[in-house]
Design an enzyme around this catalytic site. Structure first.
Site, PDB file in Angstrom:
ATOM      1  CE  LYS A  47      -3.444   2.359   2.804  1.00 17.77           C
ATOM      2  NZ  LYS A  47      -4.451   2.284   3.855  1.00 17.77           N
ATOM      3  CD  GLU A  91       9.138  -6.027   7.431  1.00 19.53           C
ATOM      4  OE1 GLU A  91       8.868  -4.917   6.913  1.00 19.53           O
ATOM      5  OE2 GLU A  91       8.929  -6.292   8.623  1.00 19.53           O
ATOM      6  N   GLY A 139      -4.963  -1.879   4.842  1.00 23.84           N
ATOM      7  CA  GLY A 139      -4.170  -3.030   4.389  1.00 23.84           C
ATOM      8  C   GLY A 139      -4.883  -4.353   4.606  1.00 23.84           C
ATOM      9  NE  ARG A 140      -6.764  -3.760  10.658  1.00 31.50           N
ATOM     10  CZ  ARG A 140      -6.066  -2.645  10.790  1.00 31.50           C
ATOM     11  NH1 ARG A 140      -4.908  -2.527  10.185  1.00 31.50           N
ATOM     12  NH2 ARG A 140      -6.519  -1.646  11.524  1.00 31.50           N
ATOM     13  CD  GLU A 174      -2.206  -4.490  11.283  1.00 28.64           C
ATOM     14  OE1 GLU A 174      -2.791  -4.294  10.214  1.00 28.64           O
ATOM     15  OE2 GLU A 174      -0.984  -4.750  11.349  1.00 28.64           O
ATOM     16  CG  HIS A 183      -5.306 -36.087  15.808  1.00 27.98           C
ATOM     17  ND1 HIS A 183      -5.508 -37.293  16.426  1.00 27.98           N
ATOM     18  CD2 HIS A 183      -6.307 -35.958  14.907  1.00 27.98           C
ATOM     19  CE1 HIS A 183      -6.569 -37.893  15.894  1.00 27.98           C
ATOM     20  NE2 HIS A 183      -7.071 -37.094  14.977  1.00 27.98           N
ATOM     21  CE  LYS A 187       5.665  -0.875  10.100  1.00 25.56           C
ATOM     22  NZ  LYS A 187       4.734  -0.129   9.258  1.00 25.56           N
TER      23      LYS A 187
HETATM   24  O1  LIG Z   1       1.067  -2.689   2.254  1.00 26.83           O
HETATM   25  P1  LIG Z   1       2.166  -2.089   3.063  1.00 26.83           P
HETATM   26  O2  LIG Z   1       2.127  -0.597   3.063  1.00 26.83           O
HETATM   27  O3  LIG Z   1       3.497  -2.615   2.643  1.00 26.83           O
HETATM   28  O4  LIG Z   1       1.931  -2.518   4.564  1.00 26.83           O
HETATM   29  C1  LIG Z   1       1.946  -3.856   4.948  1.00 26.83           C
HETATM   30  C2  LIG Z   1       1.341  -4.054   6.301  1.00 26.83           C
HETATM   31  O5  LIG Z   1       2.037  -3.317   7.283  1.00 26.83           O
HETATM   32  C3  LIG Z   1       1.130  -2.820   8.253  1.00 26.83           C
HETATM   33  O6  LIG Z   1       1.033  -1.452   8.089  1.00 26.83           O
HETATM   34  C4  LIG Z   1       1.562  -3.152   9.648  1.00 26.83           C
HETATM   35  O7  LIG Z   1       2.926  -2.908   9.806  1.00 26.83           O
HETATM   36  C5  LIG Z   1      -0.188  -3.513   7.928  1.00 26.83           C
HETATM   37  O8  LIG Z   1      -1.278  -2.823   8.381  1.00 26.83           O
HETATM   38  C6  LIG Z   1      -0.085  -3.619   6.458  1.00 26.83           C
HETATM   39  O9  LIG Z   1      -1.017  -4.533   5.943  1.00 26.83           O
END
Ligand SMILES: O=P(O)(O)OC[C@H]1O[C@](O)(CO)[C@@H](O)[C@@H]1O
Length: 530
Positions: free
Chosen positions: A196, A202, A253-254, A339, A370, A498
């Protein structure tokens, strides 16, 4: 919005009083024995999802009071404000309009823009499906830019393009990307960089690593082999990506699998099935928006969540999908619910004096049975369980599906009926000790029962059914969050870690420990080998 927080309402006080007598007097077994109509009254059909709520620890009065609580907290007004595009995510000054992404053409806010992007994305997806040279699609994203597509693809495996392999890379740990790259050839691969913000550490690190690998392997035509799904088109262009599908900041995002973030889903399923996924979610949106609170499934589930969390004090909920395709659903729901509602202050920033998001966890049945079901049946904590059963399988293997369904039904029944010490005493257990006192053994073999569960039943796991199921969860999370008076749509709790990672990264190189606590400094030194 001018409604009291839930704990300041008359309905909350009435629920507290009701709970005091309910907790000692209510037993599911008796409730069913005394009321032959319990299942009929406490089950309902919502779009694509039939729900049996009757094995929950609720009486008629409980539900009446919870519904009154919803009214006193202004749930309907809060819902309508979200659906109309009011800035309900007030800490970020944003609207929350994932529902607009699945509204039919010409309906809902931003319809022209939403459908223009959707049409373009689906046309591109069809192009990739027809290409013939692309055999691998690698989604690089994390959180909401990963979990939705990663959950949907196995769920709808029966509908996935047979000539394409999909890979999901989220972790900044190279052990995630490296094994994927080993199986790829640049000319057969499409990388989708899904973010987003297009700033997430990452994702950016993995995207850079993938690009470096692509070029090092002799890959050409980056523009053809990399696409981006993001609100930050400029950053994607700077990265060197020209094929970009955008969305707006009013998609959390979610809540984003319905947006361009759903591109891997669209490539896997094709345009028609992707539209069916959206249509299923839209059907649930309409149910949520217009059904009476009494027959509104996401509302009822959200209210029972509040009842369990704030009155019974249950701290977790286990999700048990009896469908292997839903193996990533618990992980998806962890982000969606924890979240969203893992917050400790209300809209005015005041500390909440009650519990909020439960821990959500689970594994597909029957594998979970199990492993940890022992604790669900005989542990000291009561954990409500959510069973998801699918009537028709999408495979043709004989004999298996009946066994699966029998197990799902058996578990919810066992949690409820339990086994008394007297029953245990009368039974012969083949593996039991022959020397242990029979009454002691019976105590070990007693199940308290009266443990609550919900069963959600789908006819078939189709795109439209899955869409409805996910939307059901979204609105349920909205319901409990709205009652708690918190902002379900921000996630400030991820910021501090972060920032500290940004501070620690150079220290791993330099060894500088100034300003660190002794534990972090000690660990840093060990990681640097001193
Ligand atoms: O889509 P982006 O901006 O890379 O964010 C990834 C995820 O990181 C978050 O902001 C949490 O760190 C989530 O809410 C989001 O889905």
């Amino acid at each position: 919005m001018d409604f009291p927080r839930c704990d300041r309402t008359a309905a909350w006080s009435a629920l507290s009083a009701h709970f005091r007598q309910h907790r000692h007097g209510f037993d599911l077994r008796e409730a069913f024995a005394q009321d032959p109509g319990r299942f009929g009254r406490l089950s309902l059909q919502a779009p694509e999802v039939f729900a049996d709520l009757s094995k929950n620890l609720v009486e008629e009065r409980t539900l009446a009071l919870l519904l009154e609580l919803a009214r006193q907290c202004g749930l309907e007004a809060r819902r309508d404000a979200m659906l109309a595009g009011a800035p309900v995510n007030h800490t970020e000054g944003r609207a929350v309009l994932h529902t607009a992404l699945r509204a039919p053409r010409g309906e809902g806010p931003f319809s022209d823009e939403v459908h223009a992007t959707l049409d373009a994305m689906l046309a591109y997806a069809e192009q990739v499906r027809a290409d013939g040279r692309i055999r691998h699609v690698v989604n690089i994203g994390i959180g909401g830019s990963d979990l939705g597509p990663q959950m949907v693809l196995p769920a709808l495996d029966a509908f996935v393009h047979a000539g394409l392999d999909f890979h999901f890379v989220s972790n900044v740990d190279g052990h995630d990307l490296a094994p994927v790259l080993r199986r790829l050839r640049p000319e057969e691969t499409l990388f989708i960089v899904a973010s987003k913000t297009f700033t997430t550490q990452e994702t950016m690190a993995n995207a850079e690593a993938a690009k470096a690998w692509f070029l090092a392997q002799g890959g050409t035509d980056l523009a053809r082999h990399f696409a981006a799904t993001t609100t930050n088109v400029r950053a994607a262009a700077e990265f060197g990506i020209s094929t970009t599908f955008g969305f707006r900041d009013w998609v959390g995002g979610r809540y984003s699998l319905w947006s361009a973030i759903g591109l891997p889903i669209a490539i896997a399923l094709g345009a028609e099935h992707f539209r069916a996924l959206l249509a299923g979610a839209h059907a649930m949106d309409r149910h949520f928006a217009s059904e009476s609170l009494e027959r509104n499934l996401p509302v009822l589930l959200g209210l029972i969540d509040v009842w369990y969390r704030n009155f019974h004090g249950f701290t977790s909920r286990s999700v048990a999908p009896y469908h292997q395709g839903l193996k990533r659903l618990p992980a998806y729901l962890q982000q969606l619910e924890m979240e969203s509602n893992g917050k400790r202050v209300d809209g005015d920033g005041e500390l909440l004096p009650f519990g909020t998001s439960p821990v959500v966890w689970g594994e597909p049945g029957t594998t979970g049975q199990h492993a940890y079901f022992q604790m669900l049946h005989q542990g000291t904590d009561v954990i409500p369980v959510e069973f998801i059963l699918v009537k028709e399988p999408t495979h043709a293997l004989p004999g298996l599906h009946e066994k699966l369904l029998a197990n799902g039904l058996a578990q919810s029944r066992a949690l409820m009926i339990g086994k008394t010490a007297r029953q245990a005493l009368q039974e012969k257990a083949p593996t039991a000790s022959e020397t242990l006192d029979a009454r002691v053994l019976a105590q070990h073999r007693t199940f308290p029962g009266n443990r609550p569960s919900t069963t959600l039943l789908l006819e078939r796991l189709t795109p439209s059914a899955l869409g409805a199921l996910i939307a059901l969860y979204e609105h349920r999370v909205f319901t409990s969050g709205a009652l708690w008076g918190l902002n379900s749509f921000d996630q400030w709790g991820v910021e501090l870690g972060k920032a500290l990672a940004g501070d620690l990264l150079p220290r791993l190189g330099t060894g500088e420990t100034a300003g660190l606590d002794a534990s972090t400094a000690g660990l840093l030194a060990r990681l640097r080998g001193r």
